[in-house]
Scaffold this motif. Structure first.
Motif, PDB file in Angstrom:
ATOM      1  N   CYS A   1      46.396  35.366  37.606  1.00  0.00           N
ATOM      2  CA  CYS A   1      46.255  36.723  38.120  1.00  0.00           C
ATOM      3  C   CYS A   1      44.843  37.214  37.827  1.00  0.00           C
ATOM      4  O   CYS A   1      44.104  36.617  37.042  1.00  0.00           O
ATOM      5  CB  CYS A   1      47.284  37.668  37.492  1.00  0.00           C
ATOM      6  SG  CYS A   1      46.996  38.025  35.753  1.00  0.00           S
TER       7      CYS A   1
ATOM      8  N   VAL B   1      45.204  43.150  40.145  1.00  0.00           N
ATOM      9  CA  VAL B   1      44.722  43.389  41.508  1.00  0.00           C
ATOM     10  C   VAL B   1      44.919  42.169  42.409  1.00  0.00           C
ATOM     11  O   VAL B   1      44.768  42.278  43.636  1.00  0.00           O
ATOM     12  CB  VAL B   1      43.225  43.780  41.491  1.00  0.00           C
ATOM     13  CG1 VAL B   1      43.033  45.103  40.745  1.00  0.00           C
ATOM     14  CG2 VAL B   1      42.372  42.679  40.854  1.00  0.00           C
ATOM     15  N   ASP B   2      45.248  41.029  41.827  1.00  0.00           N
ATOM     16  CA  ASP B   2      45.506  39.839  42.635  1.00  0.00           C
ATOM     17  C   ASP B   2      46.323  38.870  41.784  1.00  0.00           C
ATOM     18  O   ASP B   2      46.267  38.909  40.539  1.00  0.00           O
ATOM     19  CB  ASP B   2      44.199  39.186  43.076  1.00  0.00           C
ATOM     20  CG  ASP B   2      44.402  38.172  44.203  1.00  0.00           C
ATOM     21  OD1 ASP B   2      45.534  38.109  44.740  1.00  0.00           O
ATOM     22  OD2 ASP B   2      43.442  37.445  44.527  1.00  0.00           O
TER      23      ASP B   2
ATOM     24  N   CYS C   1      53.751  36.020  40.609  1.00  0.00           N
ATOM     25  CA  CYS C   1      54.646  37.021  41.215  1.00  0.00           C
ATOM     26  C   CYS C   1      56.107  36.685  40.951  1.00  0.00           C
ATOM     27  O   CYS C   1      56.911  37.566  40.588  1.00  0.00           O
ATOM     28  CB  CYS C   1      54.386  37.111  42.715  1.00  0.00           C
ATOM     29  SG  CYS C   1      52.740  37.713  43.151  1.00  0.00           S
TER      30      CYS C   1
ATOM     31  N   TYR D   1      54.116  40.440  45.864  1.00  0.00           N
ATOM     32  CA  TYR D   1      52.666  40.456  45.995  1.00  0.00           C
ATOM     33  C   TYR D   1      52.171  41.763  46.627  1.00  0.00           C
ATOM     34  O   TYR D   1      51.092  42.268  46.276  1.00  0.00           O
ATOM     35  CB  TYR D   1      52.205  39.265  46.845  1.00  0.00           C
ATOM     36  CG  TYR D   1      50.705  39.179  46.993  1.00  0.00           C
ATOM     37  CD1 TYR D   1      49.896  38.812  45.917  1.00  0.00           C
ATOM     38  CD2 TYR D   1      50.094  39.471  48.215  1.00  0.00           C
ATOM     39  CE1 TYR D   1      48.513  38.744  46.054  1.00  0.00           C
ATOM     40  CE2 TYR D   1      48.725  39.401  48.363  1.00  0.00           C
ATOM     41  CZ  TYR D   1      47.927  39.036  47.272  1.00  0.00           C
ATOM     42  OH  TYR D   1      46.566  38.969  47.412  1.00  0.00           O
ATOM     43  N   SER D   2      52.967  42.333  47.561  1.00  0.00           N
ATOM     44  CA  SER D   2      52.558  43.585  48.208  1.00  0.00           C
ATOM     45  C   SER D   2      52.459  44.717  47.197  1.00  0.00           C
ATOM     46  O   SER D   2      51.579  45.580  47.295  1.00  0.00           O
ATOM     47  CB  SER D   2      53.550  43.951  49.330  1.00  0.00           C
ATOM     48  OG  SER D   2      54.857  44.132  48.795  1.00  0.00           O
ATOM     49  N   LYS D   3      53.370  44.733  46.212  1.00  0.00           N
ATOM     50  CA  LYS D   3      53.330  45.755  45.163  1.00  0.00           C
ATOM     51  C   LYS D   3      52.091  45.573  44.284  1.00  0.00           C
ATOM     52  O   LYS D   3      51.483  46.542  43.834  1.00  0.00           O
ATOM     53  CB  LYS D   3      54.596  45.671  44.307  1.00  0.00           C
ATOM     54  CG  LYS D   3      55.879  45.943  45.066  1.00  0.00           C
ATOM     55  CD  LYS D   3      55.958  47.411  45.487  1.00  0.00           C
ATOM     56  CE  LYS D   3      57.295  47.708  46.149  1.00  0.00           C
ATOM     57  NZ  LYS D   3      57.368  49.132  46.605  1.00  0.00           N
ATOM     58  N   ILE D   4      51.734  44.296  44.022  1.00  0.00           N
ATOM     59  CA  ILE D   4      50.547  44.023  43.214  1.00  0.00           C
ATOM     60  C   ILE D   4      49.297  44.513  43.943  1.00  0.00           C
ATOM     61  O   ILE D   4      48.396  45.100  43.335  1.00  0.00           O
ATOM     62  CB  ILE D   4      50.459  42.515  42.887  1.00  0.00           C
ATOM     63  CG1 ILE D   4      51.535  42.161  41.846  1.00  0.00           C
ATOM     64  CG2 ILE D   4      49.067  42.132  42.401  1.00  0.00           C
ATOM     65  CD1 ILE D   4      51.595  40.710  41.471  1.00  0.00           C
ATOM     66  N   CYS D   5      49.253  44.282  45.264  1.00  0.00           N
ATOM     67  CA  CYS D   5      48.096  44.743  46.036  1.00  0.00           C
ATOM     68  C   CYS D   5      47.970  46.271  46.016  1.00  0.00           C
ATOM     69  O   CYS D   5      46.878  46.814  46.185  1.00  0.00           O
ATOM     70  CB  CYS D   5      48.200  44.255  47.476  1.00  0.00           C
ATOM     71  SG  CYS D   5      48.022  42.447  47.636  1.00  0.00           S
ATOM     72  N   GLN D   6      49.096  46.952  45.815  1.00  0.00           N
ATOM     73  CA  GLN D   6      49.094  48.417  45.749  1.00  0.00           C
ATOM     74  C   GLN D   6      48.776  48.924  44.350  1.00  0.00           C
ATOM     75  O   GLN D   6      48.727  50.136  44.112  1.00  0.00           O
ATOM     76  CB  GLN D   6      50.449  48.960  46.201  1.00  0.00           C
ATOM     77  CG  GLN D   6      50.782  48.657  47.647  1.00  0.00           C
ATOM     78  CD  GLN D   6      52.212  49.046  48.005  1.00  0.00           C
ATOM     79  OE1 GLN D   6      52.826  49.894  47.352  1.00  0.00           O
ATOM     80  NE2 GLN D   6      52.757  48.429  49.063  1.00  0.00           N
ATOM     81  N   GLY D   7      48.537  48.010  43.409  1.00  0.00           N
ATOM     82  CA  GLY D   7      48.201  48.407  42.045  1.00  0.00           C
ATOM     83  C   GLY D   7      49.384  48.938  41.273  1.00  0.00           C
ATOM     84  O   GLY D   7      49.235  49.822  40.414  1.00  0.00           O
TER      85      GLY D   7
END
Length: 381
Positions: free
Chosen positions: A17, A28-29, A35, A42-48
């Motif tokens: 990560c 942030v990635d 995940c 992953y979409s939640k991670i991209c949203q911080g």
């Protein structure tokens, strides 16, 4: 130091990560393994929506943050517990790479939490082995030779830290470069030895000086060999440093004493000379008066004739000389004989060769002798 390759035969999983240290360690990635492990899409991670701190044991967060944010630490290695998607803490090994241009930190976790009991056994065994290694009086360490030919210290026991002029606590808090600790006059030889070892895979065995403080150093016997190669194909050496300063001081003192003795013997009155007991016909030291009686200079005696006294003995005296100094009984301490020598000016000179056997502390024997002209007043006196 402990090699756990066999112990870690169970499955290991790599998770990666990227976190932003300035944004409360927000992830942030991440890769798919991370995940799935933490149970966050992953979409939640991209949203911080996820912070790495939320996955750590609360009591250990401050210490981990301190290590990851340490200045001048491009790479950080640590072990920690991280929470998975079932709210269970798993023991992992962590390798973090800090980006020098921003606040991002790329972290790779090696999950060994699938066998917690085995992980504990490994840690206990590692602590025991490292404790035993710390008890070794010699300096034990691991160091990596990176692509810039810097010697990055990865591990050092207590004795090695002492040699380096530091403590284990200080060593673990900041990176150490062993090549910076090598005395400047010895660095070239050390780099050359490392280069030969990398090319030939042969071990290193040499002596060098290690700087302990600003104006002081110790002499060390340096033994090292390649243990393995890391993921960047850089060699990792295991090494042993042994303090030989006391031996060096003794050697230097012996050299000074020998130099003083040689100067004394060269300038002592009379044609004095020395030979070894095992080779009584080869000169090792001659006085100034010895060169005068033979007419040959020191360079002629040693460089031209190799110190061989038989080069100056007349042919009809060779048997006499050999008979006097071959098969000498152990009970004899003084030996003498007379024979003819050819001086440089062509004179046939009858000399009286008297020698005394002296024994060194290490048991070796030598001759110290006096060559006298039998026609001189000194001989009859």
């Amino acid at each position: 130091m402990l090699d756990n390759t066999d112990e870690l035969a169970f499955e290991v999983e790599f998770l990666s990560c990227v976190v932003d240290k300035k944004k409360d360690f927000t992830v942030v990635d991440a890769d798919s393994h991370f995940c799935d492990f933490v149970g966050v899409h992953y979409s939640k991670i991209c949203q911080g929506k996820l912070s790495l701190l939320d996955l750590l044991i609360p009591q250990s967060r401050q210490e981990i943050v301190k290590k990851l944010c340490k200045k001048n630490s491009p790479y950080v290695y640590l072990d920690l517990y991280i929470m998975d998607n079932s709210s269970k803490y798993n023991y992992v090994h962590c390798t973090a790479r800090n980006n020098s241009e921003n606040s991002l930190c790329e972290i790779t976790f090696v999950d060994v939490g699938k066998s917690e009991a085995k992980s504990k056994k490994i840690r206990d065994k590692a602590r025991t082995m490292n404790h035993l290694i710390d008890m070794v009086t010699g300096g034990v360490c691991l160091f990596k030779v990176n692509r810039d030919m810097h010697f990055e210290a990865l591990y050092a026991n207590e004795a090695c830290c002492k040699y380096f002029g530091t403590t284990k606590e200080s060593f673990n808090e900041r990176p150490y470069r062993i090549d910076d600790l090598i005395y400047p006059d010895d660095r070239s030889a050390a780099f050359q030895a490392i280069g030969v070892a990398m090319a030939t895979k042969k071990p290193i065995d040499m002596e060098l000086r290690i700087i302990t403080h600003k104006d002081s150093y110790i002499w060390c016997k340096f033994n090292a060999g390649i243990q393995r190669y890391d993921k960047d194909n850089c060699p990792v050496f295991h090494a042993m440093f042994t303090d030989v300063s006391a031996i060096k001081r003794a050697q230097n003192e012996a050299d000074l004493q020998r130099e003083f003795l040689l100067k004394t013997l060269k300038n002592v009155p009379g044609p004095v000379f020395c030979t070894s007991f095992d080779d009584p016909f080869t000169l090792t030291v001659v006085s100034e008066d010895f060169t005068k009686i033979t007419g040959y200079s020191r360079s002629e005696i040693f460089d031209k004739y190799g110190g061989d006294i038989m080069n100056f003995v007349c042919d009809d005296s060779v048997k006499t000389v050999r008979a006097a100094f071959e098969n000498v009984p152990d009970s004899d301490t003084d030996i003498s004989t007379s024979y003819y020598v050819n001086t440089k000016n062509g004179k046939r000179l009858l000399v009286y060769d008297r020698r005394k056997i002296i024994e060194m502390d290490d048991g070796t024997k030598s001759y110290i002798g006096m060559l006298t002209d039998r026609n001189s007043d000194e001989y009859f006196s």
